[in-house]
Write a protein that holds these residues in place. Sequence first.
Motif, PDB file in Angstrom:
ATOM      1  N   UNK A 151       0.831  -1.195   0.000  1.00 32.78           N
ATOM      2  CA  UNK A 151       0.000   0.000   0.000  1.00 32.78           C
ATOM      3  C   UNK A 151       0.872   1.254   0.000  1.00 32.78           C
ATOM      4  N   UNK A 152       0.437   2.246  -0.739  1.00 33.72           N
ATOM      5  CA  UNK A 152       1.030   3.570  -0.619  1.00 33.72           C
ATOM      6  C   UNK A 152       0.275   4.343   0.462  1.00 33.72           C
ATOM      7  N   UNK A 153       0.567   5.631   0.597  1.00 36.45           N
ATOM      8  CA  UNK A 153      -0.109   6.456   1.598  1.00 36.45           C
ATOM      9  C   UNK A 153      -1.374   7.053   0.999  1.00 36.45           C
ATOM     10  N   UNK A 154      -2.442   7.219   1.783  1.00 39.14           N
ATOM     11  CA  UNK A 154      -3.665   7.810   1.235  1.00 39.14           C
ATOM     12  C   UNK A 154      -3.459   9.185   0.606  1.00 39.14           C
ATOM     13  N   UNK A 155      -2.552   9.977   1.151  1.00 35.55           N
ATOM     14  CA  UNK A 155      -2.290  11.297   0.567  1.00 35.55           C
ATOM     15  C   UNK A 155      -1.396  11.208  -0.654  1.00 35.55           C
ATOM     16  N   UNK A 156      -0.761  10.042  -0.859  1.00 34.43           N
ATOM     17  CA  UNK A 156       0.157   9.864  -1.967  1.00 34.43           C
ATOM     18  C   UNK A 156       1.584   9.752  -1.495  1.00 34.43           C
ATOM     19  N   UNK A 157       2.442   9.212  -2.348  1.00 37.17           N
ATOM     20  CA  UNK A 157       3.852   9.052  -2.017  1.00 37.17           C
ATOM     21  C   UNK A 157       4.500  10.414  -1.800  1.00 37.17           C
ATOM     22  N   UNK A 158       5.355  10.492  -0.789  1.00 36.81           N
ATOM     23  CA  UNK A 158       5.979  11.768  -0.442  1.00 36.81           C
ATOM     24  C   UNK A 158       6.763  12.354  -1.613  1.00 36.81           C
ATOM     25  N   UNK A 159       7.529  11.510  -2.331  1.00 39.84           N
ATOM     26  CA  UNK A 159       8.339  12.004  -3.437  1.00 39.84           C
ATOM     27  C   UNK A 159       7.497  12.577  -4.563  1.00 39.84           C
ATOM     28  N   UNK A 160       6.374  11.923  -4.877  1.00 36.31           N
ATOM     29  CA  UNK A 160       5.493  12.409  -5.934  1.00 36.31           C
ATOM     30  C   UNK A 160       4.835  13.716  -5.522  1.00 36.31           C
ATOM     31  N   UNK A 161       4.383  13.799  -4.285  1.00 36.66           N
ATOM     32  CA  UNK A 161       3.763  15.045  -3.813  1.00 36.66           C
ATOM     33  C   UNK A 161       4.761  16.198  -3.854  1.00 36.66           C
ATOM     34  N   UNK A 162       5.996  15.938  -3.460  1.00 36.01           N
ATOM     35  CA  UNK A 162       7.016  16.986  -3.479  1.00 36.01           C
ATOM     36  C   UNK A 162       7.303  17.453  -4.902  1.00 36.01           C
ATOM     37  N   UNK A 163       7.357  16.504  -5.846  1.00 38.12           N
ATOM     38  CA  UNK A 163       7.632  16.861  -7.234  1.00 38.12           C
ATOM     39  C   UNK A 163       6.500  17.713  -7.810  1.00 38.12           C
ATOM     40  N   UNK A 164       5.253  17.321  -7.550  1.00 36.25           N
ATOM     41  CA  UNK A 164       4.105  18.086  -8.043  1.00 36.25           C
ATOM     42  C   UNK A 164       4.061  19.461  -7.387  1.00 36.25           C
ATOM     43  N   UNK A 165       4.339  19.528  -6.085  1.00 32.89           N
ATOM     44  CA  UNK A 165       4.334  20.806  -5.373  1.00 32.89           C
ATOM     45  C   UNK A 165       5.341  21.771  -5.982  1.00 32.89           C
ATOM     46  N   UNK A 166       6.532  21.268  -6.299  1.00 33.15           N
ATOM     47  CA  UNK A 166       7.562  22.118  -6.912  1.00 33.15           C
ATOM     48  C   UNK A 166       7.087  22.624  -8.271  1.00 33.15           C
ATOM     49  N   UNK A 167       6.451  21.755  -9.056  1.00 32.01           N
ATOM     50  CA  UNK A 167       5.958  22.143 -10.370  1.00 32.01           C
ATOM     51  C   UNK A 167       4.845  23.184 -10.269  1.00 32.01           C
ATOM     52  N   UNK A 168       3.951  23.017  -9.303  1.00 31.08           N
ATOM     53  CA  UNK A 168       2.771  23.885  -9.200  1.00 31.08           C
ATOM     54  C   UNK A 168       3.004  25.114  -8.324  1.00 31.08           C
ATOM     55  N   UNK A 169       4.149  25.185  -7.661  1.00 30.34           N
ATOM     56  CA  UNK A 169       4.437  26.349  -6.828  1.00 30.34           C
ATOM     57  C   UNK A 169       3.642  26.391  -5.546  1.00 30.34           C
TER      58      UNK A 169
END
Length: 374
Positions: free
Chosen positions: A55-73
């Motif tokens: 299972x992954x995390x309900x909020x999503x994988x930390x690395x993927x969330x960080x990458x999207x956050x950087x892209x979206x500002x």
Amino acid sequence: MQLKPFLLDMWLDQFEHEIEFNLAASTGPVWTLDELLSLGGEAQRQRFLNHRVVYSRPAGADGLRAAIAEMQGVSPEAVQIVTGASEALMVLFWLVATPGANVILPQPGFPTFSALPESLGLETRFYHVRRENGFRIDLDEIKSLADANTKLILVNTPHNPTGATLADSEMEDLHAFTSTRGIQLVSDEVYHPVYHGRESQSAARLPHATVIHDFSKAFPLAGVRTGWMIEHDAKRRRQYWNARAFFSISNNTCGEILAEIAVRRRDVILQRTRQAAAQNLQRLESFMAEHRDTLGWIRPQGGMTAFPWLLSGEAARPFCEAAAKRGILLAPGDCFDVPSHFRLGFAAAGEEFPRALARLHDIVSDWSRKLATA
């Protein structure tokens, strides 16, 4: 809770797996797993091949969330990973489904936009993206539909199937309108940032807007079945986490790793999409000019789909059926409640698009001759 027939996916599933030229597809050019892993380099390939399938995390994988956050500002806490934009829509409509509530949606639009809230008992109100006004999204019409029971207004920019877009000033105007009235503004941006002229920023920059995006359109990796939401409101984020924990628990770990590679190498992924869309839109412009006596159209401002219509005014499904028999798949407009139109995707075919247009030229010419002799 009854879902109406999903006419679009019924049509696509009937033909797309065997068709020679799929011009009904709304995605970008296809990637293989090997191509995607090669973008990440050997370390990411080994990570993918040797990670634990749990299972992954309900909020999503930390690395993927960080990458999207950087892209979206935005901050990583503002990012909620979901199983494609479809799960995001399910979560959003589920949470606003209260007695007497209404939601405001585009017409035409992706069928899920209306099917989900209708199945949940929400009143659906539609603003119309009409060819009569150049497929412009009319903010005055949207505002006129809102009242004290409006819980959510959804905009899709670039818009499927017309390619209409909102300017930054228009999004800011709508954001001011909704935020002062306590209405949730949802911006579906699965085709962002693919534009054909004026470009727009993501609504993620606006403090009271909710953004949904995924890896199936501008990021043409539909097989990873991964999407995301940007939400600045901490209370809503907790509600999203709870809802998706019930609906799907988490994303699949393979898809999250591939999605993270795509975000971190978005320069390559998005460049391929933009290049295919730009080149093939130019080819489509020439094609439509050649067939202007049979087909009408409005050049899309963004995305990878156009929404032409038959100038005869007849329903387009028989035309689409005739095209499918000759190896060209188009999406009939009745899948979007606009029967005389059809959706034509111009990026997924990539370098095969000229061959597809040559075949479509013969089909349109034959159809025109048939009408002339009828």
